[in-house]
Motif scaffolding. Sequence first.
Motif, short mmCIF file in Angstrom:
data_model
loop_
_atom_site.label_atom_id
_atom_site.label_comp_id
_atom_site.label_asym_id
_atom_site.label_seq_id
_atom_site.Cartn_x
_atom_site.Cartn_y
_atom_site.Cartn_z
N SER A 72 0.83 -1.20 0.00
CA SER A 72 0.00 0.00 0.00
C SER A 72 0.86 1.26 0.00
CB SER A 72 -0.92 0.02 1.23
OG SER A 72 -0.17 0.23 2.41
N GLU A 73 0.25 2.37 -0.39
CA GLU A 73 0.94 3.65 -0.39
C GLU A 73 1.35 4.05 1.03
OE1 GLU A 73 0.00 7.71 -2.68
OE2 GLU A 73 -1.30 7.41 -0.94
N GLU A 74 0.47 3.80 1.98
CA GLU A 74 0.75 4.15 3.37
C GLU A 74 1.99 3.42 3.87
OE1 GLU A 74 -1.70 3.28 7.31
OE2 GLU A 74 -2.71 4.74 6.01
N GLU A 75 2.09 2.14 3.55
CA GLU A 75 3.27 1.36 3.96
C GLU A 75 4.52 1.86 3.24
OE1 GLU A 75 1.47 -3.08 4.84
OE2 GLU A 75 1.64 -2.42 2.76
N MET A 76 4.37 2.16 1.97
CA MET A 76 5.50 2.58 1.14
C MET A 76 6.14 3.86 1.67
SD MET A 76 5.25 3.10 -2.98
CE MET A 76 3.91 4.30 -2.89
N ILE A 96 7.74 11.73 9.84
CA ILE A 96 7.01 12.38 10.93
C ILE A 96 6.30 11.31 11.75
CG2 ILE A 96 5.35 14.16 11.56
CD1 ILE A 96 7.75 15.19 9.93
N PRO A 97 6.78 11.02 12.96
CA PRO A 97 6.11 10.01 13.80
C PRO A 97 4.66 10.39 14.05
CG PRO A 97 8.26 10.59 14.71
CD PRO A 97 7.98 11.58 13.62
N GLY A 98 3.79 9.41 13.97
CA GLY A 98 2.37 9.65 14.21
C GLY A 98 1.59 10.07 12.98
N ASP A 99 2.29 10.41 11.90
CA ASP A 99 1.61 10.79 10.66
C ASP A 99 1.51 9.56 9.76
OD1 ASP A 99 0.61 11.83 8.34
OD2 ASP A 99 2.23 13.28 8.00
N ARG A 100 0.36 8.91 9.75
CA ARG A 100 0.21 7.67 9.00
C ARG A 100 0.40 7.88 7.50
NH1 ARG A 100 -5.18 4.61 10.46
NH2 ARG A 100 -4.22 3.20 8.93
N GLN A 101 0.03 9.05 7.00
CA GLN A 101 0.12 9.30 5.56
C GLN A 101 1.48 9.88 5.14
OE1 GLN A 101 -3.36 10.83 3.42
NE2 GLN A 101 -4.36 11.08 5.40
N GLN A 102 2.28 10.32 6.11
CA GLN A 102 3.57 10.94 5.81
C GLN A 102 3.40 12.01 4.72
OE1 GLN A 102 6.40 10.53 7.57
NE2 GLN A 102 5.14 9.25 8.91
N LEU A 103 2.61 13.01 5.06
CA LEU A 103 2.22 14.03 4.09
C LEU A 103 3.41 14.83 3.56
CD1 LEU A 103 -1.10 15.35 5.69
CD2 LEU A 103 -0.81 13.80 3.75
N GLU A 104 4.45 15.00 4.37
CA GLU A 104 5.62 15.74 3.90
C GLU A 104 6.29 15.01 2.74
OE1 GLU A 104 8.46 18.67 3.45
OE2 GLU A 104 6.55 18.70 4.53
N ARG A 105 6.35 13.70 2.84
CA ARG A 105 6.92 12.91 1.75
C ARG A 105 6.00 12.93 0.52
NH1 ARG A 105 9.35 7.57 4.98
NH2 ARG A 105 11.18 8.66 5.83
N LYS A 106 4.71 12.79 0.77
CA LYS A 106 3.75 12.79 -0.34
C LYS A 106 3.69 14.15 -1.02
CE LYS A 106 -0.20 10.71 0.02
NZ LYS A 106 -1.52 10.26 0.50
#
Length: 355
Positions: free
Chosen positions: A160-164, A232-242
């Motif tokens: 999944s994208e979230e895991e990636m 970012i710990p706690g950010d499941r979507q890692q929005l900074e990376r996305k």
Amino acid sequence: MSVIVGNSEFRPLPNNPGAKITGVHESLLQECEKDIIWYRDNFFGKSHQNYLALDSPRGPLAISVIRDADTYKALLRTTAGSERLSVSSSSIPTSFVRRLFGLGPSTVNLMEGISRNIPVRSLRMCKEPNLPNELLSMEERQVIRSYKFGVAYVAPGQCSEEEMFSNRNENTSPAFKQFLNFLGETIELRGWKGYRAGLDTSGSNLTGTHSVYTKWQGYEIMFHVSTLLPFIPGDRQQLERKRHIGNDIVVIIFQDSDVPFQLGSVTSHQNHVVAVVKPEGENYRTIVAPKNGVPGFTPDLPEPCVFGQDAVSRDFFLHKLVNGERASYKAPSFAPKISRTRSVLLYEVASKFLK
């Protein structure tokens, strides 16, 4: 190696059994660069005519015309791009009176002889000596000399994208680190003076401390590597990376997993070409999947598409990525934006000289 298409807009390109992994054997010049060269070689510094239209059925436009021996050459610049045109002078009618006074064909006859698609009634000749420089400058502003490609790491068992986007750099495999070395050099972002692709180089580490960069065939390429961007710990979507990779037109997926990659996990509207790379010993097996609406682009992928870590393989892979981004500019989501930009540039030139 396989991918799952599902309901995705991406479709893997077919492999060509006759294709081979080769270096760059074709011109990498963009169309606007070819137009610049053609204008410099055939018009610039020579006596020629320039015509402008501010408001025509085809929008703002500019056309340069020169007679070269028995041929009229023209460069027609419109919002859709430029056309390089040539026509024999004998095919353009010239009235008896104009011939009597040693004049060439009228503007109407000349333009209609060059192309029936020129809105001749909207044209005005401009003799300003600075116009040729302005036209060259306009084209040069559209030349793309730098690219940014996303790189995402898929660990064993992930799909999944979230895991990636949740992977940390210290947990990636040696094969992935070797692949990053294949792509380019790892550079420190603090104080970086080259192309930065939106990354923070102030030393604040807002986008991480390092990235991967290369200069290739005269172009600068920065790779937005997911595991080098901040976690970012706690950010499941890692929005900074996305935020970075989601805005890249071309994304490389390094598949360390045996689970087939789901193309549907790439959800950004900006991503238009996905290159899935799976390590096989010292080689890489690759599938390239453009989004629907992206026209085909070279070089063709061989069957099987497996390449090594040598310079020729690297040239082949980067060539495919660069051409993939260029092809994406013609997709429905990008073409209107590019046309609008070109329209603004043409309008600026025409309004400046048609006073």
